[in-house]
Design a protein around this motif. Structure first.
Motif, PDB file in Angstrom:
ATOM      1  N   CYS A 245       0.958  -1.352  -0.256  1.00  0.00           N
ATOM      2  CA  CYS A 245      -0.146   0.174   0.116  1.00  0.00           C
ATOM      3  C   CYS A 245       0.894   1.219  -0.096  1.00  0.00           C
ATOM      4  O   CYS A 245       0.477   2.239  -0.682  1.00  0.00           O
ATOM      5  CB  CYS A 245      -0.872  -0.061   1.285  1.00  0.00           C
ATOM      6  SG  CYS A 245      -2.072  -1.244   0.992  1.00  0.00           S
TER       7      CYS A 245
ATOM      8  N   TYR B  80      -5.502  -5.852   9.086  1.00  0.00           N
ATOM      9  CA  TYR B  80      -5.450  -5.119   7.983  1.00  0.00           C
ATOM     10  C   TYR B  80      -5.998  -3.440   8.408  1.00  0.00           C
ATOM     11  O   TYR B  80      -5.395  -2.676   7.738  1.00  0.00           O
ATOM     12  CB  TYR B  80      -6.127  -5.666   6.792  1.00  0.00           C
ATOM     13  CG  TYR B  80      -5.379  -6.984   6.405  1.00  0.00           C
ATOM     14  CD1 TYR B  80      -4.252  -6.550   5.516  1.00  0.00           C
ATOM     15  CD2 TYR B  80      -5.874  -8.092   6.661  1.00  0.00           C
ATOM     16  CE1 TYR B  80      -3.627  -7.997   5.215  1.00  0.00           C
ATOM     17  CE2 TYR B  80      -5.370  -9.331   6.108  1.00  0.00           C
ATOM     18  CZ  TYR B  80      -4.076  -9.226   5.516  1.00  0.00           C
ATOM     19  OH  TYR B  80      -3.316 -10.251   5.171  1.00  0.00           O
TER      20      TYR B  80
ATOM     21  N   CYS C 225      -3.698  -0.160   8.126  1.00  0.00           N
ATOM     22  CA  CYS C 225      -4.301   0.984   7.541  1.00  0.00           C
ATOM     23  C   CYS C 225      -4.122   2.246   8.408  1.00  0.00           C
ATOM     24  O   CYS C 225      -3.600   3.288   8.045  1.00  0.00           O
ATOM     25  CB  CYS C 225      -5.623   1.011   6.886  1.00  0.00           C
ATOM     26  SG  CYS C 225      -5.966  -0.197   5.687  1.00  0.00           S
TER      27      CYS C 225
ATOM     28  N   ALA D  64      -6.203   0.456   0.159  1.00  0.00           N
ATOM     29  CA  ALA D  64      -5.996  -0.759   0.813  1.00  0.00           C
ATOM     30  C   ALA D  64      -7.307  -1.797   0.445  1.00  0.00           C
ATOM     31  O   ALA D  64      -7.142  -2.631   0.077  1.00  0.00           O
ATOM     32  CB  ALA D  64      -6.534  -0.364   2.644  1.00  0.00           C
TER      33      ALA D  64
END
Length: 258
Positions: free
Chosen positions: A43, A76, A80, A103
């Motif tokens: 990312c 996750y 982020c 994401a």
């Protein structure tokens, strides 16, 4: 004691190169605990974050889950939030909207950007709440001493020894920087002093490319070149850290085979 001739250094070099061009993985189907850290770097690259920012995000992530059980939180979404928080810390800010869309697209390959909807606003609220939660878990201590600054200092000294032209012609600096960045995929990055990590990344690069360090013949038999920078670094610690760095590439192989 581990001997260097037991390690396939050519393979380590190849894996380091492959790691810079990672395969696209399906994060939804992977259960390996290393995947969210990998997700952070994928990312960060898409968000065009600076290397030190992505490294900061990884450190925040590893520190958070060293304090708490990773089964109780969505790794996750924590990842982020660490990306968004790292952007603030390193003055490399990204919009929350961009973090959400990158994401979402990274987890759901090929999905279009999210329009404002329940899922979008749910991710937005989670990132905001998780940002404060991460800060509380870390006792609001966002100070991170990165190995990068030590590596830059060591590289300058080594360049003076080799000569600027010879140093720039060698792949050692690029490889060492790659080893350092890739080592942030592992929570073991927290286990070692930043200075030790930096010098061991350089040592591994020298070993991979078979480059001898100048003036070593003039040193005492009990002293190795890296002790000039880190006198307290023992031979055993030196091998242990290099093994930990190389373990990252073994994990990438496992991921690619799944």
């Amino acid at each position: 004691m581990m001997q260097m001739n037991n390690i396939n250094l050519t393979e380590v070099g190849r894996r380091e190169n492959d790691f810079q061009h990672p395969i696209l993985v399906n994060y939804r189907s992977q259960t390996l605990k290393e995947m969210p850290a990998r997700f952070i770097f994928e990312c960060a690259q898409k968000l065009e974050m600076k290397p030190l920012t992505s490294a900061t995000a990884a450190i925040l992530y590893h520190r958070f889950f060293r304090e708490l059980d990773d089964t109780e939180y969505d790794p996750y979404m924590i990842a982020c939030s660490c990306l968004y928080l790292a952007g603030k810390i390193k003055d490399d800010k990204v919009r929350k909207r961009d973090v959400i869309n990158v994401a979402h697209n990274t987890i759901h390959r090929g999905a279009p950007p999210l329009e404002p909807c329940d899922e979008y606003w749910s991710m937005w609220d989670t990132i905001v709440q998780a940002e404060l939660f991460i800060a509380r878990v870390l006792k609001f201590d966002m100070t991170i001493v990165h190995p990068h600054k030590y590596m830059l200092h060591y590289m300058k000294s080594l360049q003076d020894q080799f000569g600027a032209q010879d140093w720039q012609a060698m792949p050692v600096a690029r490889a060492a920087a790659s080893f350092l960045q890739d080592f942030h995929h592992s929570p073991k990055i927290l286990d070692y002093k930043p200075a030790h990590t930096a010098v061991c990344c350089l040592a591994l690069a020298f070993q991979v490319y078979g480059v001898p360090v100048p003036l070593m013949d003039e040193m005492d038999e009990t002293t190795r070149w890296y002790n000039i920078f880190c006198p307290e670094l023992t031979r055993e610690q030196h091998w242990e850290i290099m093994e930990s760095i190389m373990d990252v590439y073994d994990m990438e192989t496992i991921i690619s085979e799944n």
